[in-house]
Design an enzyme around this catalytic site. Sequence first.
Site, mmCIF file in Angstrom:
data_model
loop_
_atom_site.group_PDB
_atom_site.id
_atom_site.type_symbol
_atom_site.label_atom_id
_atom_site.label_comp_id
_atom_site.label_asym_id
_atom_site.label_seq_id
_atom_site.Cartn_x
_atom_site.Cartn_y
_atom_site.Cartn_z
ATOM 1 N N ASP A 27 0.977 -1.149 0.175
ATOM 2 C CA ASP A 27 -0.099 0.003 -0.112
ATOM 3 C C ASP A 27 0.947 1.170 -0.015
ATOM 4 O O ASP A 27 2.149 1.162 0.049
ATOM 5 C CB ASP A 27 -0.928 0.051 1.128
ATOM 6 C CG ASP A 27 -2.239 0.932 0.899
ATOM 7 O OD1 ASP A 27 -3.218 0.555 1.604
ATOM 8 O OD2 ASP A 27 -2.032 1.833 0.130
HETATM 9 C C1 GLC Z 1 -4.236 4.207 -0.214
HETATM 10 C C2 GLC Z 1 -5.115 3.149 0.105
HETATM 11 C C3 GLC Z 1 -5.266 2.150 -1.072
HETATM 12 C C4 GLC Z 1 -5.044 2.750 -2.335
HETATM 13 C C5 GLC Z 1 -3.676 3.444 -2.568
HETATM 14 C C6 GLC Z 1 -3.393 4.150 -3.750
HETATM 15 O O1 GLC Z 1 -3.422 4.602 0.942
HETATM 16 O O2 GLC Z 1 -5.051 2.657 1.244
HETATM 17 O O3 GLC Z 1 -6.543 1.514 -0.957
HETATM 18 O O4 GLC Z 1 -5.370 1.968 -3.417
HETATM 19 O O5 GLC Z 1 -3.294 4.081 -1.368
HETATM 20 O O6 GLC Z 1 -4.171 5.198 -3.910
#
Ligand code: GLC
Length: 756
Positions: A295
């Site tokens: 993430d």
């Molecule tokens: C965010 C979220 C994730 C998302 C990623 C890219 O922090 O937790 O669900 O896909 O970053 O935006």
Amino acid sequence: MKNISSSFLKYILGASCFFISFGSVAQKTSKDSIDYKVNLLLQKMTLEEKVGQMNQYNGFWEVTGPAPKEGNAKLKYEHLKMGWVGSVLNVKGTENVRKLQEIVVKESRLGIPLLFGFDVIHGHKTLSPIPLGEAASWDLVAIEKSARVAAIEASAVGINWTFAPMVDISRDARWGRVMEGAGEDPYLGSKIGVARVKGFQGDDLSANNTIAATAKHFAAYGFAESGKDYNTVDVGTSTLYNIIFPPFKAVVENDVKTVMNSFNVINGIPSTANKFLQRDILKGKWGFKGFVISDWGSGMEMVDHGFAKDLTEAAELSANAGSDMDMESYAYITHLKALVESGKVRMSVIDDAVKRILTVKFELGLFDDPYKYCDAKREKELIYHPDHQAAALDMAKKSIVLLKNSNDLLPLKKSQKKIAVIGALANDKNSPLGSWRIGSDDSSAVSFLEGFKKYTTNYKYAKGADLITEPATFINELKINETDISGFNEAIQLAKQSEVVIMVLGEHGFQSGEGRSRAKIDLPGVQQQLLEAIYKVNKNIVLVLMNGRPLAIPWADKNIPAILETWQLGSQTGNAIAQVLFGDYNPGGKLPMTFPKSVGQVPIYYNHYSTGRPGPKPEVFWSHYGDESTKPLYPFGYGLSYTKFEYSNLTITAAEQATIKVSVMVKNTGKIAGEEVTQLYIHDKVASVVRPIKELKGFKKFMLNPGESKVVEFVLTEAELGFYNNEGVFTVEAGDFDVMVGTNSEQGLSGKLSIK
Ligand code: GLC
């Protein structure tokens, strides 16, 4: 069978195995196989280029402008040309995507195309309801279609990979991201997760209107303590295996191409560096062949977790634990080469990650045509296409849940006069889009009023009160209006002179979503005061809720005659609600998540354990509160209709191959056609690991005309009757089960079955 000497038998087996393996080797090395192409490409790659594939950057400049000349953007730009970037996120538009893809394909040594990731959560330009709203439809066909439309629009703007579906189970309405999931139940969550993956990935991933999906966030992110986003998670083994894992396992078994790990720890180990999760379970037991993406910055956050002393160690721990691609930590691109050279990360770890990533790129057809998603004409044609709007409207109507309808106040007569519409959200074209709308356009929703006025002009509108005091943004805290009631009087006067009042109340679109947890889950700001002030002068109120999470609205449930749960319904919000209010669509939604009476009950969910003191008892020594009921306001699976359904003739019969047939008669005893979701629950009464007092193990959604009856049938197999023990072994144990089939998790016909 003739007694063949064991050595001869071994030989035959050996020979046949050799033949089989030879066959598979022959099959594997056919020059057309992706495996062959991946291995051939891998052999040409330098270590830097391999690490580059494991590196994802956020979009870093307006590509239509001049190339960046300094700072981080310049570094990233250079890395693109060196083939040190495997993927970018948050780049959209065929012109931008083409430009970036051309840099990589034409200027880097091997020209390996980029993946373009984006959070296409519930639509891209045309937005369907927030996922929790879609889940309330229990309509897997509509949900798959909704994801299909999202993929068509996303692919039309150059995106070939979405960071969806979120399949995190959650039982805590305080958590902001409940809006992004399918609620509290693993069975429903699994079915919906699979439907969404099928919608995104389609039948042919190499087509130019299908995109790779991502199951996220692996794992247990939805169990953040106290519902506070990014908070510690501490769950037991049985919850992990029986509640949290099943939706991930289901989408892995249905070929989801990528999995995103999560920000939280499990047993004190951050998911991004959690070998048990990523190697033992995901890639080991479940045989996941895609790749794992971290993430955003979750690699770097291991330093904050106190798990890695620095970014170098974070890179080592993440890579060795099976996190294949690094989103915006700069850990891999900065440290992985040296870690391999020092032997702390084996080349085989790198090769495995890179093969997984390259395989998805080949499956998407990017090597055949890196620009297949960059057709400006197609972009123009497909964005906001009327067919997509129609699908969004259908999905929105199906997502609406009728929570209360005393004296059949609803549906309104089309001839109804003197209607008051009150509430800031009635005139809001943004909040109904929800918080995950970064791909869409502001003010692109059909507001409540815009849909309503298509049915009648016999209404007057008064805002009553603002919901927020300053303009809202995706990243800043909202400023909720907690004091300004200067608009009340106008609304009260309007209500006094009206026959019926429609109050549109709830949450701002940015009051749920990532980083948007709430400690209170009542009507925000001065809305409850407004509702009570209007009630004082006119009790004929229809409450239309717009919210991204279950709300605790006990006063409204007690006093307001009609309540519609409309979540945040996306682009077609106003049209969908108006069709339900005026009876052109009979609502059939069912809650995918329990609504509490108060936040003090949270987490509250239907599939709970009995405990040793389920009560109730005359004295205080049982599991309860002295100041609040143990019952929810509305239970899981609950939802009314403008018609009535009657259940009879529950039958439970053992059938062949250890299957059990369950059937029930459902009759529409009302005056209009309506859809019902019949739900099947079991309770394994005694087991080697305690089982919930109720577990959803089947549901059927169907339409019945007035007076029509239908025999609804289910089959229970080991898959439904078994559970995972604390060693993670799926097991079915002999014993007695209660069975309930009905209209929600609390109302239905009960029976029993036994497994010998
Ligand atoms: C965010 C979220 C994730 C998302 C990623 C890219 O922090 O937790 O669900 O896909 O970053 O935006």
